[in-house]
Enzyme design. Structure first.
Site, PDB file in Angstrom:
ATOM      1  N   ASP A  69     -14.659   3.358 -10.063  1.00 52.29           N
ATOM      2  CA  ASP A  69     -13.953   4.512 -10.637  1.00 52.29           C
ATOM      3  C   ASP A  69     -13.672   5.547  -9.556  1.00 52.29           C
ATOM      4  O   ASP A  69     -14.586   6.191  -9.042  1.00 52.29           O
ATOM      5  CB  ASP A  69     -14.819   5.153 -11.726  1.00 52.29           C
ATOM      6  CG  ASP A  69     -14.120   6.353 -12.361  1.00 52.29           C
ATOM      7  OD1 ASP A  69     -13.383   6.144 -13.340  1.00 52.29           O
ATOM      8  OD2 ASP A  69     -14.286   7.485 -11.861  1.00 52.29           O
ATOM      9  N   TYR A  89     -10.478  12.651  -5.575  1.00 56.69           N
ATOM     10  CA  TYR A  89     -11.693  12.372  -4.782  1.00 56.69           C
ATOM     11  C   TYR A  89     -11.374  12.143  -3.305  1.00 56.69           C
ATOM     12  O   TYR A  89     -12.268  12.081  -2.475  1.00 56.69           O
ATOM     13  CB  TYR A  89     -12.458  11.155  -5.328  1.00 56.69           C
ATOM     14  CG  TYR A  89     -12.835  11.225  -6.788  1.00 56.69           C
ATOM     15  CD1 TYR A  89     -12.760  12.420  -7.497  1.00 56.69           C
ATOM     16  CD2 TYR A  89     -13.257  10.085  -7.472  1.00 56.69           C
ATOM     17  CE1 TYR A  89     -13.092  12.469  -8.845  1.00 56.69           C
ATOM     18  CE2 TYR A  89     -13.595  10.135  -8.815  1.00 56.69           C
ATOM     19  CZ  TYR A  89     -13.502  11.330  -9.500  1.00 56.69           C
ATOM     20  OH  TYR A  89     -13.827  11.371 -10.830  1.00 56.69           O
ATOM     21  N   LYS A 131      -6.901   8.122 -11.229  1.00 56.53           N
ATOM     22  CA  LYS A 131      -6.509   9.173 -12.184  1.00 56.53           C
ATOM     23  C   LYS A 131      -5.454  10.096 -11.586  1.00 56.53           C
ATOM     24  O   LYS A 131      -5.414  10.290 -10.368  1.00 56.53           O
ATOM     25  CB  LYS A 131      -7.731  10.027 -12.551  1.00 56.53           C
ATOM     26  CG  LYS A 131      -8.986   9.219 -12.809  1.00 56.53           C
ATOM     27  CD  LYS A 131     -10.174  10.041 -13.246  1.00 56.53           C
ATOM     28  CE  LYS A 131     -11.436   9.195 -13.310  1.00 56.53           C
ATOM     29  NZ  LYS A 131     -12.204   9.130 -12.068  1.00 56.53           N
ATOM     30  N   HIS A 188      -6.487  12.830 -15.651  1.00 54.46           N
ATOM     31  CA  HIS A 188      -7.810  13.312 -15.227  1.00 54.46           C
ATOM     32  C   HIS A 188      -8.281  14.478 -16.114  1.00 54.46           C
ATOM     33  O   HIS A 188      -9.419  14.504 -16.574  1.00 54.46           O
ATOM     34  CB  HIS A 188      -7.740  13.732 -13.753  1.00 54.46           C
ATOM     35  CG  HIS A 188      -9.051  13.676 -13.043  1.00 54.46           C
ATOM     36  ND1 HIS A 188      -9.171  13.353 -11.713  1.00 54.46           N
ATOM     37  CD2 HIS A 188     -10.312  13.902 -13.471  1.00 54.46           C
ATOM     38  CE1 HIS A 188     -10.441  13.386 -11.364  1.00 54.46           C
ATOM     39  NE2 HIS A 188     -11.156  13.722 -12.419  1.00 54.46           N
TER      40      HIS A 188
HETATM   41  P1  NDP Z   1     -23.888  10.939 -11.945  1.00 51.73           P
HETATM   42  O1  NDP Z   1     -24.495  11.364 -13.228  1.00 51.73           O
HETATM   43  O2  NDP Z   1     -23.459   9.547 -11.759  1.00 51.73           O
HETATM   44  O3  NDP Z   1     -24.970  11.324 -10.834  1.00 51.73           O
HETATM   45  C1  NDP Z   1     -24.734  11.136  -9.478  1.00 51.73           C
HETATM   46  C2  NDP Z   1     -25.857  11.845  -8.712  1.00 51.73           C
HETATM   47  O4  NDP Z   1     -27.114  11.245  -9.027  1.00 51.73           O
HETATM   48  C3  NDP Z   1     -25.698  11.752  -7.238  1.00 51.73           C
HETATM   49  O5  NDP Z   1     -26.188  12.954  -6.680  1.00 51.73           O
HETATM   50  C4  NDP Z   1     -26.583  10.565  -6.843  1.00 51.73           C
HETATM   51  O6  NDP Z   1     -27.066  10.771  -5.521  1.00 51.73           O
HETATM   52  C5  NDP Z   1     -27.709  10.680  -7.851  1.00 51.73           C
HETATM   53  N1  NDP Z   1     -28.255   9.372  -8.257  1.00 51.73           N
HETATM   54  C6  NDP Z   1     -27.570   8.238  -8.503  1.00 51.73           C
HETATM   55  N2  NDP Z   1     -28.396   7.257  -8.900  1.00 51.73           N
HETATM   56  C7  NDP Z   1     -29.640   7.773  -8.909  1.00 51.73           C
HETATM   57  C8  NDP Z   1     -30.915   7.239  -9.216  1.00 51.73           C
HETATM   58  N3  NDP Z   1     -31.065   5.980  -9.604  1.00 51.73           N
HETATM   59  N4  NDP Z   1     -31.994   8.070  -9.097  1.00 51.73           N
HETATM   60  C9  NDP Z   1     -31.847   9.352  -8.716  1.00 51.73           C
HETATM   61  N5  NDP Z   1     -30.652   9.914  -8.407  1.00 51.73           N
HETATM   62  C10 NDP Z   1     -29.565   9.129  -8.503  1.00 51.73           C
HETATM   63  O7  NDP Z   1     -22.718  11.983 -11.635  1.00 51.73           O
HETATM   64  P2  NDP Z   1     -21.192  11.949 -11.197  1.00 51.73           P
HETATM   65  O8  NDP Z   1     -20.711  13.323 -11.454  1.00 51.73           O
HETATM   66  O9  NDP Z   1     -21.001  11.401  -9.862  1.00 51.73           O
HETATM   67  O10 NDP Z   1     -20.495  10.995 -12.286  1.00 51.73           O
HETATM   68  C11 NDP Z   1     -20.322   9.613 -12.096  1.00 51.73           C
HETATM   69  C12 NDP Z   1     -18.867   9.274 -11.830  1.00 51.73           C
HETATM   70  O11 NDP Z   1     -18.042   9.684 -12.924  1.00 51.73           O
HETATM   71  C13 NDP Z   1     -18.248  10.005 -10.644  1.00 51.73           C
HETATM   72  O12 NDP Z   1     -18.686   9.516  -9.406  1.00 51.73           O
HETATM   73  C14 NDP Z   1     -16.790   9.800 -10.919  1.00 51.73           C
HETATM   74  O13 NDP Z   1     -16.383   8.497 -10.581  1.00 51.73           O
HETATM   75  C15 NDP Z   1     -16.751  10.017 -12.432  1.00 51.73           C
HETATM   76  N6  NDP Z   1     -16.466  11.426 -12.786  1.00 51.73           N
HETATM   77  C16 NDP Z   1     -15.319  11.667 -13.515  1.00 51.73           C
HETATM   78  C17 NDP Z   1     -14.991  12.951 -13.868  1.00 51.73           C
HETATM   79  C18 NDP Z   1     -13.754  13.194 -14.647  1.00 51.73           C
HETATM   80  O14 NDP Z   1     -13.357  14.358 -14.778  1.00 51.73           O
HETATM   81  N7  NDP Z   1     -13.101  12.171 -15.160  1.00 51.73           N
HETATM   82  C19 NDP Z   1     -15.817  14.106 -13.494  1.00 51.73           C
HETATM   83  C20 NDP Z   1     -17.007  13.748 -12.765  1.00 51.73           C
HETATM   84  C21 NDP Z   1     -17.304  12.454 -12.460  1.00 51.73           C
HETATM   85  P3  NDP Z   1     -26.738   9.798  -4.281  1.00 51.73           P
HETATM   86  O15 NDP Z   1     -25.256   9.513  -4.278  1.00 51.73           O
HETATM   87  O16 NDP Z   1     -27.168  10.636  -3.113  1.00 51.73           O
HETATM   88  O17 NDP Z   1     -27.573   8.580  -4.470  1.00 51.73           O
END
Ligand code: NDP
Length: 283
Positions: free
Chosen positions: A50, A55, A80, A113
């Site tokens: 995704d 991004y 998006k 988006h």
């Molecule tokens: P998430 O809820 O997926 O959390 C991501 C965070 O959690 C990062 O800081 C990551 O750190 C950490 N993390 C990941 N796995 C673990 C784990 N197993 N244990 C502890 N910490 C963990 O948040 P996102 O906001 O990134 O949402 C996911 C995806 O959704 C985005 O990447 C994007 O693709 C999409 N999105 C879409 C939006 C929209 O408006 N349509 C808005 C926001 C997100 P690290 O990377 O350092 O491991």
């Protein structure tokens, strides 16, 4: 709902199969970081990525996909259309740019988006055209509430096949989930881990130790059992793997309900009815 392996897909209303699990790449830097993340995910069995033009990492995503050795038709790619292109009316151009940056011939899922007021229904008409031309296999929306979804109904034509919204134990929005189920719109969670902010919760920690899992795995499993597709983001190989090891245990119905009670409508991102303000302030 029983989702029992990483390859399991949900059939969208147009018949397209979409994996329940995907990798999110928001804030994964273009170049090495995103290339490594996508490569780790694909080699760990993920088959959905995704991304978004916003991004600024579509080039790296595309490079990792093309070099993965996994056939293109086995990978589901979402991107998006950003706010600015909706305001400018440059939807088709933005789509072509995404396709170009990704270096792909088609997109599996193209999403609005954020629904820009006064613009998003016009944007949706262009997405319908792209879909009819076969350039995208499915189309959908992100950050939409019931009133947005009702406005697509009033417009008529092809309806969104998926809604991608913020979703985690503190933002369940059960009525919206029920609306989507009733209208055969697949729900997909962004920030399923609440960006890491829910992982020290005592209930989740307790369930994690009961099942020999981590709180992150419990949260992701909970979403799947509610029929919600997930796209957790990580740039760390161990976490990418950890987030995929969620198919070998099942929470009880009572445990799912207990996690539901953590809901207090907390958002980590903007509200779909006032996001323009939020993003203008950031700019
Ligand atoms: P998430 O809820 O997926 O959390 C991501 C965070 O959690 C990062 O800081 C990551 O750190 C950490 N993390 C990941 N796995 C673990 C784990 N197993 N244990 C502890 N910490 C963990 O948040 P996102 O906001 O990134 O949402 C996911 C995806 O959704 C985005 O990447 C994007 O693709 C999409 N999105 C879409 C939006 C929209 O408006 N349509 C808005 C926001 C997100 P690290 O990377 O350092 O491991």
């Amino acid at each position: 709902m029983q989702v029992s392996n990483i390859n399991e897909t949900v059939k969208l209303k147009n018949g397209v199969e979409m994996p329940y699990l995907g990798l999110g790449v928001y804030k994964a830097q273009d170049g090495e970081e995103v290339i490594n993340s996508v490569s780790h995910a694909l080699s760990s069995g993920y088959r959905l990525i995704d991304t978004a033009s916003f991004y600024d990492n579509e080039e790296g995503v595309g490079e990792a996909i093309r070099n993965s050795g996994v056939p293109r038709d086995e990978i589901f790619v979402t991107t998006k259309i950003w706010i600015d292109d909706q305001e400018r009316g440059s939807v088709r151009k933005a789509f072509e740019t995404s396709l170009d940056k990704l270096g792909l011939e088609y997109i599996d899922l193209y999403l609005i988006h954020w629904p820009v007021p006064g613009k998003y229904l016009e944007v949706w008409k262009v997405l319908q055209t792209l879909y009819k031309e076969g350039k995208v296999k499915a189309i959908g929306v992100s950050n939409c509430l019931v009133h947005h979804l009702e406005s697509f109904k009033e417009l008529g034509g092809i309806q969104p096949m998926l809604v991608q919204n913020e979703f985690h134990p503190k933002l369940v929005q059960q009525e919206l989930l029920d609306y989507c189920e009733l209208n055969n719109i697949q729900y997909q969670a962004w920030s399923p881990l609440m960006r890491g902010r829910i992982l020290d919760n005592q209930l989740l920690k307790g369930l994690a130790s009961r099942y020999g899992k981590t709180p992150a795995q419990v949260v992701l499993r909970w979403a799947l059992q509610k029929g919600v597709a997930i796209i957790p983001k990580s740039v760390h190989k161990e976490r990418i793997v950890e987030n995929s090891e969620i198919f070998d245990f099942q929470l009880s119905a009572d445990e799912v309900k207990a996690i539901d009670t953590l809901n207090d409508d907390t958002r980590t991102g903007a509200h779909p009815d006032n996001f323009m303000e939020h993003f203008r302030k950031k700019a």
